[in-house]
Design a protein around this motif. Sequence first.
Motif, short mmCIF file in Angstrom:
data_model
loop_
_atom_site.label_atom_id
_atom_site.label_comp_id
_atom_site.label_asym_id
_atom_site.label_seq_id
_atom_site.Cartn_x
_atom_site.Cartn_y
_atom_site.Cartn_z
N SER A 369 0.82 -1.22 0.00
CA SER A 369 0.00 0.00 0.00
C SER A 369 0.85 1.27 0.00
O SER A 369 0.38 2.33 -0.42
N VAL A 370 2.09 1.16 0.46
CA VAL A 370 2.96 2.35 0.49
C VAL A 370 3.98 2.31 -0.65
O VAL A 370 4.74 3.28 -0.83
N TYR A 371 4.02 1.24 -1.42
CA TYR A 371 4.93 1.16 -2.56
C TYR A 371 4.44 2.12 -3.64
O TYR A 371 3.37 1.94 -4.22
N GLN A 372 5.22 3.13 -3.90
CA GLN A 372 4.82 4.15 -4.86
C GLN A 372 6.05 4.67 -5.61
O GLN A 372 7.06 5.01 -5.01
N ILE A 373 5.93 4.72 -6.93
CA ILE A 373 7.01 5.27 -7.76
C ILE A 373 6.70 6.74 -7.97
O ILE A 373 5.89 7.11 -8.84
N LYS A 374 7.32 7.55 -7.17
CA LYS A 374 7.02 8.98 -7.18
C LYS A 374 7.44 9.61 -8.51
O LYS A 374 8.53 9.40 -8.99
N GLY A 375 6.50 10.37 -9.10
CA GLY A 375 6.77 11.05 -10.36
C GLY A 375 6.38 10.27 -11.58
O GLY A 375 6.56 10.76 -12.72
N LEU A 376 5.85 9.05 -11.41
CA LEU A 376 5.46 8.23 -12.54
C LEU A 376 3.94 8.13 -12.62
O LEU A 376 3.29 7.76 -11.66
N GLU A 377 3.41 8.48 -13.77
CA GLU A 377 1.98 8.36 -14.00
C GLU A 377 1.74 7.41 -15.15
O GLU A 377 2.33 7.55 -16.24
N LEU A 378 0.86 6.45 -14.94
CA LEU A 378 0.52 5.51 -16.00
C LEU A 378 -0.61 6.06 -16.85
O LEU A 378 -1.45 6.83 -16.35
N PRO A 379 -0.66 5.69 -18.12
CA PRO A 379 -1.74 6.18 -18.97
C PRO A 379 -3.10 5.68 -18.47
O PRO A 379 -3.20 4.60 -17.91
N ALA A 380 -4.12 6.50 -18.67
CA ALA A 380 -5.47 6.12 -18.23
C ALA A 380 -5.92 4.87 -18.97
O ALA A 380 -5.59 4.68 -20.15
N ARG A 381 -6.66 4.07 -18.28
CA ARG A 381 -7.13 2.82 -18.87
C ARG A 381 -8.19 3.10 -19.94
O ARG A 381 -9.06 3.92 -19.73
#
Length: 381
Positions: A369-381
């Motif tokens: 739940s706290v694993y987060q790649i800061k600054g990375l946004e995935l494309p909307a589904r």
Amino acid sequence: MDKGERAARASIDQTLAASGLPSAAQLAMAQATGGYALDDLPNPVASRSTSLVDDVKTPPRQSADSLSLAALCERWAKERQPTARTVNKYEKAVERFYTLKGRIPIDQIERAHIVDFKDNLRESGVSIPNTNHTLDCLGTLFNFGRDNELVKDNPARGVRLIDNRPTKTKRLPYTLEHLRTIVSKLPNRDADPEGFWLPLLGLYTGARLGELCQLTPSDVREETYFDSDGEERRAWCIFVTADGEGKRVKTASSVRRFPVHRVLIEQGFIDLVKSRQGCARIFDLEPNKDGEWGQDWSKAYGKFLRGTCGIADPKRVFHSYRHTFKEVCRDCDIGKELADAIQGHDDGDSSDSYGGEFYPLRPLVRAMSVYQIKGLELPAR
């Protein structure tokens, strides 16, 4: 028995021995002692007067409980069912140990033998990576022996060479810019599900490519756990096991269960799994001739990475996702024990083998739940 009878018996014993047959005394002793090997029994002729026959010295018998390193490797391979290629690597590690240290029974191998073996490998010109790989193989065999009560401990635990090679020779994690480029150029999930999902799974699970490629629909399922307040919860989990036709794991610690990250769920991974119910695998891939999953697809990933994404650095490969996962765990203050449990690492600590079949689910859910790649946004589904 008088002197004449003893002489006659000795003569008969000599005749039988010359023909390679056991004497009556040997047979009687074998029956009385539960069936020792006849070659290891005292020679009744030699125990008589030297006037009857020359004294014969019988070499001491080795302990019946001693197990060779080669035999341990054979038992490991039979139970774990690794690929033929992997078995060859482990057998080579055993052969190297025999060549440099001799055929020492495993219950007599001490840590000093392993340390000396490590030094011998380097002195003989074996590279640092190959030396450490050989030591890892021995460590895995001893862990297997320990888990099956064949040895008391793993004398190879923690014995390694410090790798001070320049970073240009090592695999490295992806940078944030690399990841942004990769996710922006992922293929269409419907047209190329492997090309879309495997990089995302590598990034958000830290799993090996082969582990992901061999997943079956039944390997992804919901599990129940209790939160810190005692409330019953459910979480989607991925199970990495060797259960099932053609499935393999690298080591015993590779068998594990970990939660599916929310990003994967949001992107539709559970929907993909449900759509593949009744299929042999989640992904339409086949193992190579050695039974290894993902080796052939990795070539397609290499073309995507070098060509489509323009990431030509040879230090970056699919396995770099595994390094990236470890880096992100550190950045998110996810402890090593939890990260290792998710990724299937084993540092050789004997305490790792105690407890249930899988690591408790609640702390793994919290870690994911706290694993987060800061600054990375995935494309909307």
